[in-house]
Write a protein that holds these residues in place. Structure first.
Motif, mmCIF file in Angstrom:
data_model
loop_
_atom_site.group_PDB
_atom_site.id
_atom_site.type_symbol
_atom_site.label_atom_id
_atom_site.label_comp_id
_atom_site.label_asym_id
_atom_site.label_seq_id
_atom_site.Cartn_x
_atom_site.Cartn_y
_atom_site.Cartn_z
ATOM 1 N N ILE A 139 0.856 -1.186 0.000
ATOM 2 C CA ILE A 139 0.000 0.000 0.000
ATOM 3 C C ILE A 139 0.888 1.231 0.000
ATOM 4 O O ILE A 139 1.781 1.363 0.846
ATOM 5 N N LYS A 140 0.661 2.123 -0.951
ATOM 6 C CA LYS A 140 1.399 3.383 -1.035
ATOM 7 C C LYS A 140 0.416 4.513 -0.758
ATOM 8 O O LYS A 140 -0.556 4.690 -1.495
ATOM 9 N N VAL A 141 0.652 5.281 0.283
ATOM 10 C CA VAL A 141 -0.275 6.337 0.664
ATOM 11 C C VAL A 141 -0.521 7.298 -0.481
ATOM 12 O O VAL A 141 -1.663 7.645 -0.800
ATOM 13 N N PHE A 142 0.548 7.742 -1.133
ATOM 14 C CA PHE A 142 0.411 8.717 -2.214
ATOM 15 C C PHE A 142 0.767 8.100 -3.559
ATOM 16 O O PHE A 142 1.626 8.603 -4.289
ATOM 17 N N ASN A 143 0.078 7.007 -3.897
ATOM 18 C CA ASN A 143 0.183 6.436 -5.231
ATOM 19 C C ASN A 143 -0.434 7.450 -6.193
ATOM 20 O O ASN A 143 -1.618 7.773 -6.100
ATOM 21 N N THR A 144 0.352 7.977 -7.124
ATOM 22 C CA THR A 144 -0.141 9.065 -7.974
ATOM 23 C C THR A 144 -1.253 8.637 -8.918
ATOM 24 O O THR A 144 -1.894 9.485 -9.548
#
Length: 205
Positions: A139-144
């Motif tokens: 999980i990437k908080v700021f996945n563009t």
């Protein structure tokens, strides 16, 4: 979790001002916000939420005892990993890095206990799964791919990492489609205006 969620942000202008933080929360409640979180230290916002029966996610400590009907959970900072790091540096005669960015994996970022009396069924399991995803990188908080800025995908952003008097932005923080806000410095990027987040200009300080 909720693709249609939007966020309104109030700036109370303080870290600990019960009145201004209470007024900021009440202004959000008047806008029909259905959940309020805070990044300030007083009981102003949690108290306003309890009075209006609006769920609250607090900051830096549990507010369940004072707000049993609305306090869901709180984020908190655990300084132990940094103190351990500093002590080890001192023992080895090494320089102590002051721009330190801790995380869930090393225990610097933590949560208080969930208020199971008001949380929906399955909330703890969802939190545990999200925590594991953040730790293992799935999980990437700021996945563009998941947000836009000014209606367009964010493809480049430079942060001021090597701080100078002009606060010149010098370091690219987007890598492989992910905005790494705290990888290179322990400071957020407040000038990044993500669509769906409305900054309300009223200052309650």
């Amino acid at each position: 979790v909720c693709p249609i969620v939007t966020m309104d942000v109030q700036f109370p202008g303080s870290w600990y001002d019960v009145t201004s933080e209470k007024n900021a929360a009440e202004a959000l409640i008047a806008r029909k916000c259905v959940l309020i979180s805070q990044h300030a230290d007083s009981m102003g916002a949690p108290g306003a939420c309890e009075a209006a029966n609006v769920p609250n996610v607090s900051y830096n400590g549990s507010t369940v005892s004072a707000c049993p009907n609305t306090a869901l959970i709180s984020s908190r900072i655990d300084w132990a990993p940094y103190f351990k790091y500093m002590i080890q540096c001192a023992q080895k005669g090494e320089k102590i890095v002051t721009d330190f960015t801790g995380n869930l994996k090393d225990g610097s970022v933590a949560l208080t206990e969930l208020n199971t009396a008001i949380a929906a069924e399955g909330t703890q399991a969802a939190i545990d799964a999200a925590k594991q995803g953040l730790i293992d990188g799935t999980i990437k908080v700021f996945n563009t791919a998941n947000f836009t800025v000014g209606g367009a995908p964010l493809t480049s952003y430079k942060a001021d990492v090597d701080t100078d008097a002009a606060f010149e932005k010098d370091t690219e923080v987007i890598e492989n489609g992910v905005f790494f806000e705290s990888k290179f410095r322990s400071a957020p990027s407040f000038d990044l205006q993500i669509d769906g987040i409305k900054l309300l200009n009223t200052n309650f300080g």
